[in-house]
Design a protein around this motif. Structure first.
Motif, PDB file in Angstrom:
ATOM      1  N   GLY A  97       0.795  -1.223   0.000  1.00  0.00           N
ATOM      2  CA  GLY A  97       0.000   0.000   0.000  1.00  0.00           C
ATOM      3  C   GLY A  97       0.824   1.267   0.000  1.00  0.00           C
ATOM      4  N   THR A  98       2.139   1.135  -0.237  1.00  0.00           N
ATOM      5  CA  THR A  98       3.057   2.266  -0.159  1.00  0.00           C
ATOM      6  C   THR A  98       3.724   2.503  -1.509  1.00  0.00           C
ATOM      7  OG1 THR A  98       3.522   1.829   2.170  1.00  0.00           O
ATOM      8  CG2 THR A  98       5.151   3.132   0.982  1.00  0.00           C
ATOM      9  N   LEU A  99       3.762   3.745  -1.933  1.00  0.00           N
ATOM     10  CA  LEU A  99       4.532   4.149  -3.113  1.00  0.00           C
ATOM     11  C   LEU A  99       5.806   4.803  -2.621  1.00  0.00           C
ATOM     12  CD1 LEU A  99       4.790   4.633  -6.213  1.00  0.00           C
ATOM     13  CD2 LEU A  99       3.761   6.890  -5.781  1.00  0.00           C
ATOM     14  N   LEU A 100       6.955   4.230  -2.963  1.00  0.00           N
ATOM     15  CA  LEU A 100       8.228   4.853  -2.647  1.00  0.00           C
ATOM     16  C   LEU A 100       8.615   5.727  -3.837  1.00  0.00           C
ATOM     17  CD1 LEU A 100      11.112   3.921  -0.623  1.00  0.00           C
ATOM     18  CD2 LEU A 100      11.642   4.639  -2.938  1.00  0.00           C
ATOM     19  N   VAL A 101       8.712   7.020  -3.607  1.00  0.00           N
ATOM     20  CA  VAL A 101       9.108   7.959  -4.664  1.00  0.00           C
ATOM     21  C   VAL A 101      10.622   8.027  -4.683  1.00  0.00           C
ATOM     22  CG1 VAL A 101       9.012  10.342  -5.465  1.00  0.00           C
ATOM     23  CG2 VAL A 101       6.966   9.255  -4.514  1.00  0.00           C
ATOM     24  N   TRP A 102      11.197   7.650  -5.821  1.00  0.00           N
ATOM     25  CA  TRP A 102      12.651   7.571  -5.973  1.00  0.00           C
ATOM     26  C   TRP A 102      13.227   8.935  -6.338  1.00  0.00           C
ATOM     27  CZ3 TRP A 102      16.108   3.773  -5.087  1.00  0.00           C
ATOM     28  CH2 TRP A 102      17.382   3.896  -5.670  1.00  0.00           C
ATOM     29  N   GLN A 103      12.747   9.524  -7.413  1.00  0.00           N
ATOM     30  CA  GLN A 103      13.262  10.826  -7.850  1.00  0.00           C
ATOM     31  C   GLN A 103      12.126  11.673  -8.411  1.00  0.00           C
ATOM     32  OE1 GLN A 103      16.501   9.844 -10.662  1.00  0.00           O
ATOM     33  NE2 GLN A 103      17.933  10.432  -9.057  1.00  0.00           N
ATOM     34  N   VAL A 104      12.252  12.985  -8.231  1.00  0.00           N
ATOM     35  CA  VAL A 104      11.359  13.971  -8.830  1.00  0.00           C
ATOM     36  C   VAL A 104      12.251  15.044  -9.429  1.00  0.00           C
ATOM     37  CG1 VAL A 104       9.529  15.669  -8.459  1.00  0.00           C
ATOM     38  CG2 VAL A 104       9.601  13.590  -7.040  1.00  0.00           C
ATOM     39  N   ALA A 105      12.027  15.363 -10.693  1.00  0.00           N
ATOM     40  CA  ALA A 105      12.825  16.420 -11.333  1.00  0.00           C
ATOM     41  C   ALA A 105      12.008  17.098 -12.414  1.00  0.00           C
ATOM     42  CB  ALA A 105      14.107  15.842 -11.933  1.00  0.00           C
ATOM     43  N   VAL A 106      12.261  18.395 -12.580  1.00  0.00           N
ATOM     44  CA  VAL A 106      11.615  19.197 -13.621  1.00  0.00           C
ATOM     45  C   VAL A 106      12.712  19.947 -14.361  1.00  0.00           C
ATOM     46  CG1 VAL A 106      10.019  21.118 -14.067  1.00  0.00           C
ATOM     47  CG2 VAL A 106       9.465  19.407 -12.310  1.00  0.00           C
ATOM     48  N   ASP A 107      12.599  19.983 -15.682  1.00  0.00           N
ATOM     49  CA  ASP A 107      13.547  20.713 -16.516  1.00  0.00           C
ATOM     50  C   ASP A 107      13.628  22.165 -16.041  1.00  0.00           C
ATOM     51  OD1 ASP A 107      13.941  22.406 -19.297  1.00  0.00           O
ATOM     52  OD2 ASP A 107      15.052  20.504 -19.273  1.00  0.00           O
ATOM     53  N   ALA A 108      14.831  22.713 -16.039  1.00  0.00           N
ATOM     54  CA  ALA A 108      15.055  24.068 -15.521  1.00  0.00           C
ATOM     55  C   ALA A 108      14.129  25.098 -16.160  1.00  0.00           C
ATOM     56  CB  ALA A 108      16.518  24.469 -15.717  1.00  0.00           C
ATOM     57  N   ALA A 109      13.849  24.968 -17.452  1.00  0.00           N
ATOM     58  CA  ALA A 109      12.999  25.937 -18.151  1.00  0.00           C
ATOM     59  C   ALA A 109      11.538  25.862 -17.712  1.00  0.00           C
ATOM     60  CB  ALA A 109      13.091  25.715 -19.664  1.00  0.00           C
ATOM     61  N   GLN A 110      11.154  24.797 -17.033  1.00  0.00           N
ATOM     62  CA  GLN A 110       9.758  24.602 -16.627  1.00  0.00           C
ATOM     63  C   GLN A 110       9.533  24.773 -15.122  1.00  0.00           C
ATOM     64  OE1 GLN A 110       7.247  24.122 -18.704  1.00  0.00           O
ATOM     65  NE2 GLN A 110       8.495  23.960 -20.537  1.00  0.00           N
ATOM     66  N   ARG A 111      10.581  25.055 -14.376  1.00  0.00           N
ATOM     67  CA  ARG A 111      10.443  25.163 -12.919  1.00  0.00           C
ATOM     68  C   ARG A 111       9.623  26.387 -12.536  1.00  0.00           C
ATOM     69  NH1 ARG A 111      16.591  23.612 -12.000  1.00  0.00           N
ATOM     70  NH2 ARG A 111      16.396  21.430 -12.591  1.00  0.00           N
ATOM     71  N   GLY A 112       9.011  26.316 -11.357  1.00  0.00           N
ATOM     72  CA  GLY A 112       8.220  27.433 -10.859  1.00  0.00           C
ATOM     73  C   GLY A 112       6.783  27.421 -11.341  1.00  0.00           C
ATOM     74  N   ARG A 113       6.371  26.354 -12.008  1.00  0.00           N
ATOM     75  CA  ARG A 113       5.004  26.253 -12.532  1.00  0.00           C
ATOM     76  C   ARG A 113       4.155  25.260 -11.753  1.00  0.00           C
ATOM     77  NH1 ARG A 113       5.108  25.407 -18.885  1.00  0.00           N
ATOM     78  NH2 ARG A 113       2.932  25.960 -18.570  1.00  0.00           N
ATOM     79  N   GLY A 114       4.707  24.691 -10.678  1.00  0.00           N
ATOM     80  CA  GLY A 114       3.957  23.720  -9.886  1.00  0.00           C
ATOM     81  C   GLY A 114       3.911  22.336 -10.503  1.00  0.00           C
ATOM     82  N   LEU A 115       4.825  22.051 -11.432  1.00  0.00           N
ATOM     83  CA  LEU A 115       4.792  20.763 -12.130  1.00  0.00           C
ATOM     84  C   LEU A 115       5.146  19.598 -11.219  1.00  0.00           C
ATOM     85  CD1 LEU A 115       6.294  21.618 -15.625  1.00  0.00           C
ATOM     86  CD2 LEU A 115       3.915  21.624 -14.868  1.00  0.00           C
ATOM     87  N   ALA A 116       6.101  19.781 -10.326  1.00  0.00           N
ATOM     88  CA  ALA A 116       6.479  18.680  -9.431  1.00  0.00           C
ATOM     89  C   ALA A 116       5.287  18.283  -8.562  1.00  0.00           C
ATOM     90  CB  ALA A 116       7.685  19.065  -8.583  1.00  0.00           C
TER      91      ALA A 116
END
Length: 173
Positions: free
Chosen positions: A74-93
């Motif tokens: 019942g657990t999701l282990l999140v390994w990595q989260v990343a957003v391209d530099a040009a798209q950061r600050g938009r709440g995508l993560a």
């Protein structure tokens, strides 16, 4: 696919996305970079528990990789989260994390999310604590791996964030 913005969509990764995910991770200058081979395997073997956000051309501009540990179904282990530099600050993560956990909850059942964060990674700390707040969950923090556990040189400790129990909405498909 679920629309996150007019020009962006959340989708499952494919093997063809592996090289782009590797590049985004490399360019983040924050993540531990795994081999390019591992990103290809991840996109093949863990696509059901991972997500990419695609631009209007269908190219990945962000991702979250995760898996369900065999002893904690019942657990999701999140390994990595990343957003391209040009798209950061938009709440995508945050959108990726919400979209992925809604999908995993619908397909596999989900009561908790786990991830590890190194001390001082304030962006990840904010991402996961705000995720817990949005989903009415508590956050338990314990050191999972001490700095000395890493055999390949200096590494900060990895703090396990366990978020749950979750209150997830129905998927908005």
């Amino acid at each position: 696919m679920t629309a996150t913005r007019a020009d962006l969509h959340i989708d499952r990764p494919t093997v063809a996305d592996g090289a782009t995910l590797w590049r985004i991770a490399k360019d983040s200058n924050a993540l531990d970079l795994n081999s390019s081979y591992s990103y290809l395997l991840w996109c093949r073997d863990f696509a059901g528990t991972s997500a990419v956000v695609r631009d209007e051309r269908g190219e990945p501009v962000g991702f979250v990789t995760g898996y369900i540990p065999p002893d904690r179904p019942g657990t999701l282990l999140v390994w990595q989260v990343a957003v391209d530099a040009a798209q950061r600050g938009r709440g995508l993560a945050a959108g990726l994390l919400d979209g992925l956990t809604e999908r995993v909850a619908a397909e596999y059942g989900l009561t908790a999310v786990e991830t590890t964060i190194t001390p001082g990674n304030t962006a990840s700390e904010r991402l996961f604590t705000s995720y817990a707040e949005r989903h009415g969950a508590t956050v338990e923090r314990t050191v999972l791996f001490e700095a000395g556990d890493f055999p390949d040189g200096p590494h900060d400790p990895e703090v396990l964030y366990r978020i749950g129990p979750l209150s997830l909405r129905e998927p908005s498909l």
